[in-house]
Design an enzyme around this catalytic site. Sequence first.
Site, short mmCIF file in Angstrom:
data_model
loop_
_atom_site.label_atom_id
_atom_site.label_comp_id
_atom_site.label_asym_id
_atom_site.label_seq_id
_atom_site.Cartn_x
_atom_site.Cartn_y
_atom_site.Cartn_z
N GLU A 45 5.33 -7.33 12.62
CA GLU A 45 4.18 -6.60 13.20
C GLU A 45 4.38 -6.51 14.71
O GLU A 45 4.84 -7.48 15.32
CB GLU A 45 2.89 -7.36 12.86
CG GLU A 45 1.63 -6.62 13.22
CD GLU A 45 0.39 -7.37 12.70
OE1 GLU A 45 0.39 -7.82 11.53
OE2 GLU A 45 -0.56 -7.50 13.48
N GLU A 87 0.20 -14.15 9.34
CA GLU A 87 -0.43 -15.05 10.32
C GLU A 87 -1.19 -16.16 9.60
O GLU A 87 -2.39 -16.38 9.83
CB GLU A 87 -1.31 -14.26 11.29
CG GLU A 87 -0.51 -13.23 12.05
CD GLU A 87 -1.24 -12.51 13.16
OE1 GLU A 87 -2.47 -12.67 13.28
OE2 GLU A 87 -0.57 -11.79 13.92
C1 GAL Z 1 -2.69 -9.09 14.18
C2 GAL Z 1 -3.09 -9.17 12.70
C3 GAL Z 1 -3.58 -7.84 12.20
C4 GAL Z 1 -4.55 -7.23 13.17
C5 GAL Z 1 -3.92 -7.11 14.52
C6 GAL Z 1 -4.79 -6.45 15.57
O1 GAL Z 1 -2.55 -10.32 14.76
O2 GAL Z 1 -2.02 -9.59 11.93
O3 GAL Z 1 -4.17 -8.00 10.94
O4 GAL Z 1 -5.67 -8.05 13.23
O5 GAL Z 1 -3.59 -8.40 14.98
O6 GAL Z 1 -4.17 -6.44 16.82
#
Ligand code: GAL
Length: 805
Positions: A498, A417
């Site tokens: 993710e 991100e």
């Molecule tokens: C994502 C991020 C992670 C964590 C997660 C929590 O956007 O990449 O590091 O913060 O959200 O939902």
Amino acid sequence: MQRSRYSLLVISILFCQYSLFAQSARMREDFDNNWTFHLGEAANAKASEFDDASWRKLNLPHDWSIELPFDSTSPTNNSGGCLRGGLGWYRKTFTVPATDKGKIIFIDFDGVYRNSEVFINGHSLGMRPNGFISFRYELSQFLNYGGKNVIAVKVDNSQQPNSRWYSGSGIYRNVWLVKTGTTNIENWGTYVTTPSVSASSAKVTVTTSLTGTGEYCDVTTTILNAAGAPVGTQTQKGLHIGSLQTLPQTFSIGSPVLWSLENPYLYKAVTKVMSKGKLTDEYTTNFGIRSYKFDVDKGFFLNGKQVKIVGVCNHHDLGCLGTAINTRALERQLQILKGMGVNGIRTSHNPPAPELLDLCDKMGFIVMDEAFDMWKHRKVDFDYSKDFDEWYKQDLKDQVLRDRNHPSVFIWSLGNEIPEQHGKDGDTTGMALLREMQRIVRSLDDRPTVTANNHTDDNNQLLKSGIADLIGYNYNQGIWMPEHVQKKWGRKPFIVTESVSALQSRGHYDQPSDSMRVWPQRWDAPLKGANADFTCSAYENCYTPWGSSHLTTLKAFLKYESVSGMFVWTGFDYIGEPTPYPWPARSSYFGIVDLAGFPKDVYYLYQSLFTTKNVLHLFPHWNWKPGQTIDMWAYYNNADEVELFINGKSQGIRKKTGDDLYVMWRVPFEAGKVEAISKKNGKAVATQVIKTAGEPAKLIVQADRSAIKGDGKDLSFVTVKVVDAAGNLVPDAANEIQFKVSGAGFIAGVDNGCQTSLESFKGSQHKAFNGLCLAVVQSNGKPGVIKLQAQAAGLAGASIDITGK
Ligand code: GAL
């Protein structure tokens, strides 16, 4: 046939001869023991003569933050677990024998969080800001041979916040002392590739980087199979090693055993450097022989077989042990994950401890090895963006050099991100940085690269550039279909870097009024209403606005063949980022497994989908108010249907239809016994019974291993259950458990998986959370029995003997 047997015999004899010299060629010594530590600044602590007699004595790896109290005023805030950072000093006094004069001597740090500066006998060897990178310094020219030497390490984690999750502080990974001859193999100085792989033969190339001072030498590399038998050898004679030089050696391995998830078979390349008839260095590289590809339409293939990567993201803490690395604790995490069918790990959002990759090599996981959580643009005030310009090239290069021989590593992620993805106002910085990083990686390795993008609009600079090899999305589960992805970014393989971000507290179940009974729910639901204690219902119910429930995500994941894999946020709960809850919440709710390593219910959903084992998981517990309406859920597999009984009376048969992933009964509570039976073709496959528990009466203790190594590092994870007189788990028990340990061990940590507990992880007491508590027992380095006793006021206690061998 005869000839090849004969040549193997010759190789064996040669190898044995070389082995005789091996002990003296390269020494790599565990340098973890007998350090002193001081929390705070200490003037002149770098100097050899500094008096550290009053400092605390300890063994590494060490994380000082985990020992501190939770503190709502900590500048790390609850993203950092409300545990403070600070500045600390470590020192170690050691002797180097006079006979080492003329050797090249290094100190290797696997990772120090963060801003470390290392001194030998008062000389600064260098500074390293990045808390996740491994680094080495040469000591040779500064040592007193035949005398006393002092290493001092200053660690500065005082500028806060510098991380979006709990970072830990200190020399939290292993330290090594390495000694070689003058002509030697560079740090991470071998590179093994397998340019062609088939069932009948594999081409293996071992490229070795050597340095020296002008000696002539012979370099022999021998390939050993997993049983230690040589299967190929190559010698290059008379090499003149004056400055850094690389030597490729190529082997043809007949009928190779391929590295796979089911059989992670490892070979070794043993490289020996002989100069003037003496062995001056020896270096062993573990590797695997496997082929793989990412296909635009059909996803990931390993050794020609289509495999969906069912991965999880994990941060680096080990729960109550903090970030202090421990191989057994990592292995336990991986075993738990393997047990639910996970085959992939994303090292979010940083390079991992080398032991994690060794374990993934041995256990068969597909690793996405990630470099950064940000580039030039910061995410929090004092993060790595401050060091990025000066260090990113070196850090990325070192990561790839260190990790590129691991067969478990399949993907380099260059960033999570990354704010530069947006390219606001025509800013092309992101593209330029990505191009440079791709160049660095490509100059060292050919594995595919990816960036983890949460914004997928047309302006995404990183995706638009087409530079990385894979298209990576975080979340955005509504647009994973190939038509959409390929229309936007071209025909490139796609991976979900993710997903999910659903929230759950293990063993906690809300039964809202019927009108509210809509699963799943967005995350604002637990913030309102019943959750004033900041526990989050373990029904599959609650997820972040950017995420999606496990159920929805899994459906999309299974639907599109072009989705090569995904990494769920997260496998384990981690310290910090208890989004969306405020203090006293101090650890995350995202894990499929809680911080103590106890699986949440959704664990069994994955197990039912991704393992072949018979699964029937019924939940919640059976302790409610008479007449209360309860949703009973079951995850199951290998069966056509499940029937539920309350006190022997059938509540009906349920079957999954369409893309259902679970079945559910809405039933009135009646104390006694609830039972589920899954059946295939009318025959019972699995049964689960839950009984209404009475008052807490006693403790039960169970060790994951009752025999451990007496090596000072090995661990036994002991679960304590609060049960009633009949042995039923009391589902809301919160009794305070007192631990006592005697014999050859100590308590390394205690936990219960509750995100809001403010009891220390390092105490000898801890409350149970929903009936469970954990004590981690560590060997003290001596063989013998370790006795652990668990007691709670008013309950019958229990004890267990663990043998340290
Ligand atoms: C994502 C991020 C992670 C964590 C997660 C929590 O956007 O990449 O590091 O913060 O959200 O939902």
